[in-house]
Design an enzyme around this catalytic site. Structure first.
Site, PDB file in Angstrom:
ATOM      1  N   ASP A  95       4.752  26.283 -22.059  1.00  0.00           N
ATOM      2  CA  ASP A  95       3.881  25.852 -23.165  1.00  0.00           C
ATOM      3  C   ASP A  95       4.476  26.380 -24.463  1.00  0.00           C
ATOM      4  OD1 ASP A  95       1.540  25.302 -24.858  1.00  0.00           O
ATOM      5  OD2 ASP A  95       0.487  25.086 -22.959  1.00  0.00           O
ATOM      6  N   SER A 102     -10.523  27.304 -30.649  1.00  0.00           N
ATOM      7  CA  SER A 102     -11.095  26.037 -30.154  1.00  0.00           C
ATOM      8  C   SER A 102     -10.633  25.703 -28.739  1.00  0.00           C
ATOM      9  CB  SER A 102     -10.720  24.893 -31.094  1.00  0.00           C
ATOM     10  OG  SER A 102      -9.310  24.722 -31.103  1.00  0.00           O
ATOM     11  N   ASN A 103      -9.682  26.470 -28.183  1.00  0.00           N
ATOM     12  CA  ASN A 103      -9.217  26.234 -26.804  1.00  0.00           C
ATOM     13  C   ASN A 103     -10.149  26.858 -25.770  1.00  0.00           C
ATOM     14  OD1 ASN A 103      -5.815  27.083 -27.784  1.00  0.00           O
ATOM     15  ND2 ASN A 103      -6.822  25.098 -27.890  1.00  0.00           N
ATOM     16  N   ARG A 106     -12.548  25.681 -22.628  1.00  0.00           N
ATOM     17  CA  ARG A 106     -12.053  24.936 -21.453  1.00  0.00           C
ATOM     18  C   ARG A 106     -10.749  25.485 -20.889  1.00  0.00           C
ATOM     19  NH1 ARG A 106     -10.311  22.710 -26.011  1.00  0.00           N
ATOM     20  NH2 ARG A 106      -8.335  21.587 -26.148  1.00  0.00           N
ATOM     21  N   LYS A 119       0.658  30.808 -25.580  1.00  0.00           N
ATOM     22  CA  LYS A 119      -0.075  30.520 -24.349  1.00  0.00           C
ATOM     23  C   LYS A 119       0.721  30.874 -23.099  1.00  0.00           C
ATOM     24  CE  LYS A 119      -3.036  26.788 -25.971  1.00  0.00           C
ATOM     25  NZ  LYS A 119      -3.384  25.359 -25.844  1.00  0.00           N
ATOM     26  N   CYS A 204       5.253   5.491  -9.093  1.00  0.00           N
ATOM     27  CA  CYS A 204       5.341   6.575 -10.079  1.00  0.00           C
ATOM     28  C   CYS A 204       4.328   6.326 -11.198  1.00  0.00           C
ATOM     29  CB  CYS A 204       6.765   6.707 -10.600  1.00  0.00           C
ATOM     30  SG  CYS A 204       7.224   5.506 -11.868  1.00  0.00           S
ATOM     31  N   CYS A 207       5.016   3.129 -12.955  1.00  0.00           N
ATOM     32  CA  CYS A 207       4.589   1.976 -12.147  1.00  0.00           C
ATOM     33  C   CYS A 207       3.104   1.682 -12.404  1.00  0.00           C
ATOM     34  CB  CYS A 207       4.773   2.250 -10.659  1.00  0.00           C
ATOM     35  SG  CYS A 207       6.462   2.295 -10.054  1.00  0.00           S
ATOM     36  N   CYS A 219      -8.127  15.158 -27.348  1.00  0.00           N
ATOM     37  CA  CYS A 219      -9.335  15.965 -27.194  1.00  0.00           C
ATOM     38  C   CYS A 219      -9.885  16.415 -28.554  1.00  0.00           C
ATOM     39  CB  CYS A 219      -9.047  17.181 -26.311  1.00  0.00           C
ATOM     40  SG  CYS A 219      -8.785  16.755 -24.584  1.00  0.00           S
ATOM     41  N   CYS A 276      10.533  -1.208 -12.283  1.00  0.00           N
ATOM     42  CA  CYS A 276      10.149   0.036 -12.986  1.00  0.00           C
ATOM     43  C   CYS A 276      11.397   0.721 -13.542  1.00  0.00           C
ATOM     44  CB  CYS A 276       9.422   0.977 -12.029  1.00  0.00           C
ATOM     45  SG  CYS A 276       9.042   2.578 -12.791  1.00  0.00           S
TER      46      CYS A 276
HETATM   47 ZN   LIG Z   1       7.970   3.613 -11.049  1.00  0.00          ZN
END
Ligand SMILES: [Zn+2]
Length: 282
Positions: A95, A102-103, A106, A119, A204, A207, A219, A276
């Protein structure tokens, strides 16, 4: 408690003997050399070892696993907590943000004194407290299409807990190219999505979603109820344990679309696409 530990120790000894006999018979290793678990490991993992589907081989597979969690925020927090607790031997967390006030409603790995702390460092400290027997590697960086291949190389599993479509597509492509299993997730508002990908064998992420949806909200724009992230992240962690332990029933060739305002779980079937750009056979 003591009789239970004794039972698990006997089970470990019996399994090691069986493994040794099988190796002599087949000349093939059937389990890692350090297969038997210590008393502390038998105690720490006792409740999952008690599951009929979970045994010493599954626990040993977790201990040998190398897993990368992309993002240590709303989804990455429950994912990393559950995988560290379950005994994943080498956990990479990644990260580039710092903890903000504000994090905290959650992002369960970060507390008020962590505001301003990177983080990755805040998360690694908690995970090492949770399980000192595993290796936690923290990286302060953001994944993009240039560095994703190098970061994903050598991993057994990647869990994408990022918050942008650009990162999701970069991680998906790198996992498809490297043949590394991937668990995708996303959450906003009162809803979320989970999908498990076994490259070249199951659909995937691209796909399922060839292009990023237009006008999707973040968010910070749409808001999010804290437990929604907890539900989605917990499902990602569960999918990870199934894949790592070789248990049946991973959420492949489908994604789970979850509307937690209504309490609806919808499994949407998807198939590999012959065109794909990420996973089609050359
Ligand atoms: Zn794929």
């Amino acid at each position: 408690m003591n009789s239970r530990r004794g039972f698990l120790r006997d089970l470990a000894a019996a399994a090691a003997q069986v493994g040794s006999a099988a190796r002599e018979a087949t000349a093939e290793p059937v389990a890692p050399a350090s297969f038997p678990l210590s008393d502390a490991e038998l105690d720490r993992y006792g409740r999952q070892l008690a599951l009929p589907e979970w045994g010493l081989a599954q626990q040993a597979a977790l201990r040998e696993a190398r897993v990368l969690v992309v993002g240590t925020g709303a989804l990455g927090s429950p994912v990393a907590l559950y995988l560290a607790g379950a005994g994943v031997g080498r956990l990479g967390i990644l990260d580039d943000d710092a903890v903000e006030l504000s994090n905290l409603h959650r992002q369960l790995l970060h507390f008020t004194p962590d505001v301003g702390v990177p983080k990755a460092e805040s998360a690694a400290a908690k995970l090492r407290f949770l399980n000192p027997d595993i290796v936690v590697e923290a990286y302060r960086m953001r994944v993009d299409e240039t560095n994703a291949p190098g970061l994903i190389e050598g991993q057994d599993l990647v869990i994408d807990c990022s918050d942008t479509f650009a990162t999701r597509y970069a991680v998906n492509q790198a996992c498809c190219d490297a043949g590394v299993d991937l668990i995708e997730g996303g959450a906003v508002g009162w809803a979320g999505l989970v999908m498990t990908i076994v490259p070249k064998r199951t659909a995937c992420y691209r796909c399922a979603f060839p292009t990023a949806p237009e006008g999707s909200l973040t968010c910070s724009q749409a808001g999010i109820a804290g437990p929604v992230a907890g539900v989605i992240g917990s499902l990602q962690a569960l999918e990870a344990l199934k894949l790592l332990a070789g248990l049946p029933g991973p959420l492949t060739d489908a994604f789970l679309q979850i509307d937690l305002a209504a309490g609806d779980f919808l499994r949407v079937t998807v198939s590999r696409r012959a065109d794909c750009p990420d996973c089609a056979d050359a």
